[in-house]
Write a protein that holds these residues in place. Sequence first.
Motif, PDB file in Angstrom:
ATOM      1  N   LEU A  87       1.440   8.970  -2.296  1.00 30.31           N
ATOM      2  CA  LEU A  87       2.500   8.350  -3.565  1.00 30.31           C
ATOM      3  C   LEU A  87       1.604   7.350  -4.579  1.00 30.31           C
ATOM      4  O   LEU A  87       0.540   6.807  -4.359  1.00 30.31           O
ATOM      5  N   PRO A  88       2.024   7.218  -5.809  1.00 29.00           N
ATOM      6  CA  PRO A  88       1.344   6.447  -6.764  1.00 29.00           C
ATOM      7  C   PRO A  88       1.833   5.012  -6.406  1.00 29.00           C
ATOM      8  O   PRO A  88       2.774   4.524  -5.591  1.00 29.00           O
ATOM      9  N   MET A 126      11.558   0.718  -2.815  1.00 31.99           N
ATOM     10  CA  MET A 126      10.413   1.362  -3.139  1.00 31.99           C
ATOM     11  C   MET A 126       9.527   1.650  -2.022  1.00 31.99           C
ATOM     12  O   MET A 126       8.865   2.940  -1.834  1.00 31.99           O
ATOM     13  N   ALA A 127       9.197   0.625  -1.212  1.00 33.03           N
ATOM     14  CA  ALA A 127       8.337   0.625  -0.016  1.00 33.03           C
ATOM     15  C   ALA A 127       8.724   1.502   1.104  1.00 33.03           C
ATOM     16  O   ALA A 127       7.903   2.303   1.529  1.00 33.03           O
ATOM     17  N   ALA A 166       0.703  -1.162   0.058  1.00 34.28           N
ATOM     18  CA  ALA A 166       0.039   0.067   0.013  1.00 34.28           C
ATOM     19  C   ALA A 166       1.022   1.408  -0.123  1.00 34.28           C
ATOM     20  O   ALA A 166       1.826   1.080   0.660  1.00 34.28           O
ATOM     21  N   PRO A 167       0.518   2.343  -0.857  1.00 36.54           N
ATOM     22  CA  PRO A 167       1.259   3.360  -0.970  1.00 36.54           C
ATOM     23  C   PRO A 167       0.994   4.480   0.496  1.00 36.54           C
ATOM     24  O   PRO A 167      -0.135   4.367   1.011  1.00 36.54           O
ATOM     25  N   GLY A 176       3.698   2.891  -3.434  1.00 33.09           N
ATOM     26  CA  GLY A 176       3.037   1.634  -3.506  1.00 33.09           C
ATOM     27  C   GLY A 176       3.424   0.701  -4.479  1.00 33.09           C
ATOM     28  O   GLY A 176       4.240   1.089  -5.556  1.00 33.09           O
ATOM     29  N   LEU A 177       3.341  -0.686  -4.514  1.00 31.76           N
ATOM     30  CA  LEU A 177       3.665  -1.527  -5.256  1.00 31.76           C
ATOM     31  C   LEU A 177       2.928  -2.603  -5.685  1.00 31.76           C
ATOM     32  O   LEU A 177       2.121  -3.340  -4.694  1.00 31.76           O
ATOM     33  N   LEU A 178       2.596  -3.095  -6.772  1.00 26.78           N
ATOM     34  CA  LEU A 178       1.979  -4.482  -7.217  1.00 26.78           C
ATOM     35  C   LEU A 178       2.792  -5.147  -7.977  1.00 26.78           C
ATOM     36  O   LEU A 178       3.179  -4.716  -9.313  1.00 26.78           O
ATOM     37  N   ALA A 179       3.334  -6.306  -7.799  1.00 23.59           N
ATOM     38  CA  ALA A 179       4.322  -7.184  -8.730  1.00 23.59           C
ATOM     39  C   ALA A 179       3.807  -8.525  -8.610  1.00 23.59           C
ATOM     40  O   ALA A 179       3.750  -9.362  -7.549  1.00 23.59           O
TER      41      ALA A 179
END
Length: 280
Positions: free
Chosen positions: A82-83, A105-106, A77-78, A111-114
């Motif tokens: 942030l995006p 990044m975190a 979750a960002p 946020g991140l979806l990988a």
Amino acid sequence: MAGKRRLPLWLKGALWAFGLAVLAWFWAAVYVYEYQGSLLYDPDGRVVPLAEVALARSEVVSIPVGGGLSVQGWYVAPTDGLPIIVYLKDASGSVTAEHERFADMADDGYGLLAIDYRGFPFSPGQISQANMNDDALAAYDYAAARGRPLVIWGRGLGAAPATWVAAHREAGALVLEAPLASAVELLEERFPILPVSFLLKDKFPTRDWIGQANEPLFLAQGSQDTAIPVSQGEELYALAPNPRLKWIAEGAGHDDLWQKGLWTHAKAFLAATGLVEAHN
């Protein structure tokens, strides 16, 4: 009665050499056709458990992709408005092996979806260009439902589905890291005398899709990349409708751009797009 006329030895040798060359060409073509999957994909690898990594605000997610299958990945979750970075991996191993860059990044609040595409270690199913594109779209739609600006990030072969998504959806930015412009062109360099375009099923024609990807583009590539020539990235940048930043890291290869400072350049690019405020 005159005997049969015999061919000169040099002509016999030339015919034998020609025949062997044709036979070698034929078997090379058969090899490329039958084993093209192993030439493009290397899906073996360990899935790193999320519990083993230092990744704040993270969870394992499962995203339906049709046919009763789902792809799995990590969602972070960002924070601070942030995006979310929709990260589309390259052609080898599991995306979970890249947890160190995801932690960076975190830690900066992104946020991140990988995900692992179908057929890679974290997700069941069959690897194909069509499935990778569909999986990437499903990942985008999952992230878009969170209501934050999105950044599409494609690495290596993952630049193809990343560009496909950018051509069919709207995002705040597109990042292509060591991107592939064409799988056909890549294999033609390895097998220059074979009809690769005819033999190859998954052509990954990123160059044909980039013209519809209107997002601000950041291109990053190593000058000494031996896996995907830098010329392929340069071509995509020249064809892109909205090129913003090109970073060719001198002396870098295919797999060390992060260590060479890619994240610092990417953050500066994202700040310049207006998606985020400048972060140190």
